[in-house]
Motif scaffolding. Structure first.
Motif, PDB file in Angstrom:
ATOM      1  N   ASP A  63       0.848  -1.195   0.000  1.00 39.92           N
ATOM      2  CA  ASP A  63       0.000   0.000   0.000  1.00 39.92           C
ATOM      3  C   ASP A  63       0.879   1.239   0.000  1.00 39.92           C
ATOM      4  OD1 ASP A  63      -1.869   1.973   0.293  1.00 39.92           O
ATOM      5  OD2 ASP A  63      -2.796   1.155   2.093  1.00 39.92           O
ATOM      6  N   ALA A  64       0.813   1.996  -1.079  1.00 40.89           N
ATOM      7  CA  ALA A  64       1.616   3.213  -1.170  1.00 40.89           C
ATOM      8  C   ALA A  64       1.189   4.246  -0.138  1.00 40.89           C
ATOM      9  CB  ALA A  64       1.503   3.801  -2.577  1.00 40.89           C
ATOM     10  N   ASN A  65      -0.078   4.214   0.305  1.00 43.98           N
ATOM     11  CA  ASN A  65      -0.584   5.211   1.241  1.00 43.98           C
ATOM     12  C   ASN A  65       0.070   5.127   2.609  1.00 43.98           C
ATOM     13  OD1 ASN A  65      -2.442   6.266  -0.649  1.00 43.98           O
ATOM     14  ND2 ASN A  65      -3.894   4.630  -0.177  1.00 43.98           N
ATOM     15  N   ILE A  66       0.595   3.964   2.958  1.00 43.36           N
ATOM     16  CA  ILE A  66       1.264   3.822   4.260  1.00 43.36           C
ATOM     17  C   ILE A  66       2.764   3.599   4.085  1.00 43.36           C
ATOM     18  CG2 ILE A  66      -0.798   2.962   5.424  1.00 43.36           C
ATOM     19  CD1 ILE A  66       0.288   0.150   5.180  1.00 43.36           C
ATOM     20  N   GLY A  67       3.275   3.911   2.913  1.00 45.38           N
ATOM     21  CA  GLY A  67       4.708   3.767   2.666  1.00 45.38           C
ATOM     22  C   GLY A  67       5.180   2.342   2.651  1.00 45.38           C
ATOM     23  N   ALA A  68       4.295   1.430   2.244  1.00 44.55           N
ATOM     24  CA  ALA A  68       4.636   0.010   2.309  1.00 44.55           C
ATOM     25  C   ALA A  68       4.433  -0.663   0.959  1.00 44.55           C
ATOM     26  CB  ALA A  68       3.799  -0.680   3.372  1.00 44.55           C
ATOM     27  N   THR A  69       4.909  -0.004  -0.097  1.00 47.78           N
ATOM     28  CA  THR A  69       4.743  -0.567  -1.429  1.00 47.78           C
ATOM     29  C   THR A  69       5.815  -1.604  -1.701  1.00 47.78           C
ATOM     30  OG1 THR A  69       3.849   1.528  -2.241  1.00 47.78           O
ATOM     31  CG2 THR A  69       4.619  -0.039  -3.884  1.00 47.78           C
ATOM     32  N   LEU A  70       5.385  -2.771  -2.145  1.00 42.77           N
ATOM     33  CA  LEU A  70       6.326  -3.787  -2.599  1.00 42.77           C
ATOM     34  C   LEU A  70       6.590  -3.563  -4.086  1.00 42.77           C
ATOM     35  CD1 LEU A  70       4.939  -7.005  -0.880  1.00 42.77           C
ATOM     36  CD2 LEU A  70       7.221  -6.048  -0.560  1.00 42.77           C
ATOM     37  N   SER A  71       7.839  -3.514  -4.461  1.00 45.76           N
ATOM     38  CA  SER A  71       8.161  -3.381  -5.879  1.00 45.76           C
ATOM     39  C   SER A  71       7.826  -4.681  -6.594  1.00 45.76           C
ATOM     40  CB  SER A  71       9.641  -3.056  -6.057  1.00 45.76           C
ATOM     41  OG  SER A  71      10.443  -4.182  -5.691  1.00 45.76           O
ATOM     42  N   VAL A  72       7.773  -4.612  -7.927  1.00 44.10           N
ATOM     43  CA  VAL A  72       7.509  -5.816  -8.710  1.00 44.10           C
ATOM     44  C   VAL A  72       8.565  -6.869  -8.421  1.00 44.10           C
ATOM     45  CG1 VAL A  72       7.425  -6.746 -11.056  1.00 44.10           C
ATOM     46  CG2 VAL A  72       6.277  -4.573 -10.531  1.00 44.10           C
ATOM     47  N   ALA A  73       9.820  -6.455  -8.331  1.00 44.62           N
ATOM     48  CA  ALA A  73      10.911  -7.405  -8.071  1.00 44.62           C
ATOM     49  C   ALA A  73      10.776  -8.044  -6.690  1.00 44.62           C
ATOM     50  CB  ALA A  73      12.261  -6.700  -8.200  1.00 44.62           C
ATOM     51  N   GLY A 105       0.046 -15.183  -1.847  1.00 44.26           N
ATOM     52  CA  GLY A 105      -0.252 -14.132  -2.790  1.00 44.26           C
ATOM     53  C   GLY A 105      -0.102 -12.759  -2.175  1.00 44.26           C
ATOM     54  N   LEU A 106      -0.816 -11.786  -2.751  1.00 38.41           N
ATOM     55  CA  LEU A 106      -0.608 -10.389  -2.405  1.00 38.41           C
ATOM     56  C   LEU A 106      -1.930  -9.627  -2.442  1.00 38.41           C
ATOM     57  CD1 LEU A 106       1.264  -7.770  -2.207  1.00 38.41           C
ATOM     58  CD2 LEU A 106       1.278  -7.825  -4.714  1.00 38.41           C
ATOM     59  N   TYR A 107      -2.178  -8.838  -1.380  1.00 41.15           N
ATOM     60  CA  TYR A 107      -3.208  -7.803  -1.418  1.00 41.15           C
ATOM     61  C   TYR A 107      -2.506  -6.507  -1.818  1.00 41.15           C
ATOM     62  CZ  TYR A 107      -6.382 -10.750   1.407  1.00 41.15           C
ATOM     63  OH  TYR A 107      -7.196 -11.750   1.876  1.00 41.15           O
ATOM     64  N   ASP A 108      -3.009  -5.842  -2.854  1.00 44.49           N
ATOM     65  CA  ASP A 108      -2.335  -4.643  -3.356  1.00 44.49           C
ATOM     66  C   ASP A 108      -3.324  -3.496  -3.433  1.00 44.49           C
ATOM     67  OD1 ASP A 108      -0.900  -2.688  -4.813  1.00 44.49           O
ATOM     68  OD2 ASP A 108       0.307  -4.248  -5.762  1.00 44.49           O
ATOM     69  N   ALA A 109      -3.090  -2.448  -2.630  1.00 47.81           N
ATOM     70  CA  ALA A 109      -3.994  -1.305  -2.578  1.00 47.81           C
ATOM     71  C   ALA A 109      -3.710  -0.279  -3.666  1.00 47.81           C
ATOM     72  CB  ALA A 109      -3.918  -0.639  -1.207  1.00 47.81           C
ATOM     73  N   ALA A 110      -2.679  -0.499  -4.468  1.00 43.70           N
ATOM     74  CA  ALA A 110      -2.372   0.418  -5.566  1.00 43.70           C
ATOM     75  C   ALA A 110      -2.226  -0.365  -6.866  1.00 43.70           C
ATOM     76  CB  ALA A 110      -1.102   1.198  -5.260  1.00 43.70           C
ATOM     77  N   LEU A 111      -3.038  -1.409  -6.997  1.00 47.02           N
ATOM     78  CA  LEU A 111      -2.902  -2.297  -8.140  1.00 47.02           C
ATOM     79  C   LEU A 111      -3.438  -1.641  -9.410  1.00 47.02           C
ATOM     80  CD1 LEU A 111      -1.894  -5.204  -8.704  1.00 47.02           C
ATOM     81  CD2 LEU A 111      -4.277  -5.950  -8.522  1.00 47.02           C
ATOM     82  N   THR A 112      -2.672  -1.778 -10.483  1.00 49.28           N
ATOM     83  CA  THR A 112      -3.095  -1.361 -11.813  1.00 49.28           C
ATOM     84  C   THR A 112      -3.006  -2.571 -12.737  1.00 49.28           C
ATOM     85  OG1 THR A 112      -0.866  -0.746 -12.508  1.00 49.28           O
ATOM     86  CG2 THR A 112      -2.199   0.965 -11.433  1.00 49.28           C
ATOM     87  N   VAL A 113      -3.588  -2.450 -13.896  1.00 47.95           N
ATOM     88  CA  VAL A 113      -3.523  -3.548 -14.853  1.00 47.95           C
ATOM     89  C   VAL A 113      -2.077  -3.829 -15.226  1.00 47.95           C
ATOM     90  CG1 VAL A 113      -4.121  -4.245 -17.211  1.00 47.95           C
ATOM     91  CG2 VAL A 113      -5.837  -3.128 -15.754  1.00 47.95           C
ATOM     92  N   ASP A 114      -1.285  -2.793 -15.444  1.00 45.39           N
ATOM     93  CA  ASP A 114       0.121  -2.989 -15.815  1.00 45.39           C
ATOM     94  C   ASP A 114       0.920  -3.623 -14.678  1.00 45.39           C
ATOM     95  OD1 ASP A 114      -0.373  -1.895 -18.284  1.00 45.39           O
ATOM     96  OD2 ASP A 114       0.387   0.112 -17.769  1.00 45.39           O
ATOM     97  N   ARG A 115       0.670  -3.175 -13.462  1.00 46.64           N
ATOM     98  CA  ARG A 115       1.404  -3.738 -12.318  1.00 46.64           C
ATOM     99  C   ARG A 115       1.014  -5.206 -12.110  1.00 46.64           C
ATOM    100  NH1 ARG A 115       4.105  -2.800  -7.437  1.00 46.64           N
ATOM    101  NH2 ARG A 115       3.143  -3.728  -5.595  1.00 46.64           N
ATOM    102  N   PHE A 116      -0.264  -5.511 -12.252  1.00 44.30           N
ATOM    103  CA  PHE A 116      -0.708  -6.902 -12.121  1.00 44.30           C
ATOM    104  C   PHE A 116      -0.015  -7.788 -13.152  1.00 44.30           C
ATOM    105  CE2 PHE A 116      -3.676 -10.225 -13.617  1.00 44.30           C
ATOM    106  CZ  PHE A 116      -3.754 -10.995 -12.466  1.00 44.30           C
TER     107      PHE A 116
END
Length: 345
Positions: free
Chosen positions: A137-147, A160-171
């Motif tokens: 979650d980018a809102n809490i400074g806890a974004t996991l990079s793709v790598a 798996g992963l819960y992603d609060a900033a998920l986009t089609v490209d990131r998925f």
């Protein structure tokens, strides 16, 4: 464990004097169990789980398992800032009967080096008695990079992963980078199988006394047969968290499920978006998602207090947030009422 469908992030109910209100938590869980939601998530980031004491967390875990339908997947967040304290909750969740745990980066994630962040997640995955879902979650400074997400996906205890900033490209990028396939246990209609569904229950029977032969024959209670299951191959399971707006595009890209914040106060409305898409009508799903846009915006802007007030409006218990969070003002309440008026359950 199959992770799919609508996941409800449970709120933490409190009395007006700020004490934990377990009876209302049980009330909510029983009502959510009657909805088509696939999973209930305790202590998700933003749900005030980080403000609960160790005793409150233990009591909440026990209450949730006691009241939840056995078909609902139960996921427990680990709202602690050390590996040791997070694993202590994971052990409690396993003992209570949960199915998986949710792990977010600690609150000081921004100050951690990449290798330290990976150590945090891997150490918990190594020590957890339950499978692990990551949280980004980018809102809490806890974004996991793709790598980072792809590297952690290969851990045998990471689902798996819960992603609060998920986009089609990131998925697409995470899915392509992870490149894993695993067999999971599902029902005969490819629905998730929980630990409680597999629990063998003894069949009640009566003792039979045989007076003529001077003895007592005891009828042994046979175990009830376990449910029929099959296996299904899945990849790294990525769930879109946060907003319901934009969910249809993600579902079209292949996302198997959603955990919108709004599901706590309008689980049926959120499920209708998912169900319309699964029924082969993405246009209807997009229309239903658009009807939720105003209340989604209000929840995003006003936070957990708005979600809780929405629960109060829809027959669940929201109640006051715990200080230092404050209740909504009268004008904010009116905003939530107008937004939620057309999507009440």
């Amino acid at each position: 464990m199959l992770i799919s469908g609508i996941h409800v992030p449970l709120t933490a109910p409190f009395y007006l004097d700020q004490r934990s209100y377990l009876r209302k938590l049980e009330h909510n869980v029983r009502r959510y169990s009657l909805t088509p939601a696939s999973a209930l998530v305790a202590f998700a980031p933003g749900s005030e789980g980080d403000g609960l004491s160790d005793n409150e967390i233990a009591e909440s875990l026990a209450s949730i398992v006691e009241c939840a339908a056995k078909e609902k997947v139960l996921v427990a967040g680990l709202p602690r800032t050390s590996v040791r304290s997070a694993l202590a909750i994971a052990v409690q969740a396993e003992a209570a009967g949960f199915d998986a745990v949710l792990v977010s980066a600690p609150l000081d994630a921004a100050s951690l080096k990449q290798e330290e962040r990976l150590v945090w997640f891997r150490a918990i995955a190594d020590g957890s008695p339950l499978p692990v879902m990551l949280y980004s979650d980018a809102n809490i400074g806890a974004t996991l990079s793709v790598a980072e997400a792809a590297a952690l996906a290969h851990h045998p205890n990471v689902l798996g992963l819960y992603d609060a900033a998920l986009t089609v490209d990131r998925f697409a990028a995470i899915t392509a980078a992870a490149q894993i396939r695993r067999d999971v246990t599902v029902t005969t209609i490819f629905e998730p199988v929980t630990r409680r569904m597999l629990r063998v229950e003894p069949v009640q029977t009566n003792l039979v006394t045989i007076g003529e032969v001077g003895g007592t024959a005891v009828a042994v209670a046979p175990a009830a047969p376990a449910i029929k299951t099959r296996t299904r191959a899945v990849g790294f399971q990525i769930i879109a968290a946060g907003r319901i707006t934009g969910a249809v595009e993600l579902l079209q890209a292949g996302v198997p499920g959603l955990m919108p914040s709004l599901a706590a106060s309008a689980p049926q409305g959120c499920h209708e978006v998912f169900a319309a898409f699964k029924d082969g009508d993405p246009a209807l799903a997009a229309l239903k998602a658009a009807r939720l846009a105003s209340v989604d915006d209000a929840a995003t802007a006003l936070g957990i207090a708005a979600i809780k007030y929405g629960c109060d409006l829809n027959g669940y218990y929201g109640g006051p947030p715990r200080l230092p969070r404050v209740p909504l003002t009268a004008s904010d309440k009116e905003l939530v009422e107008r937004a939620l008026g057309s999507v009440r359950n």
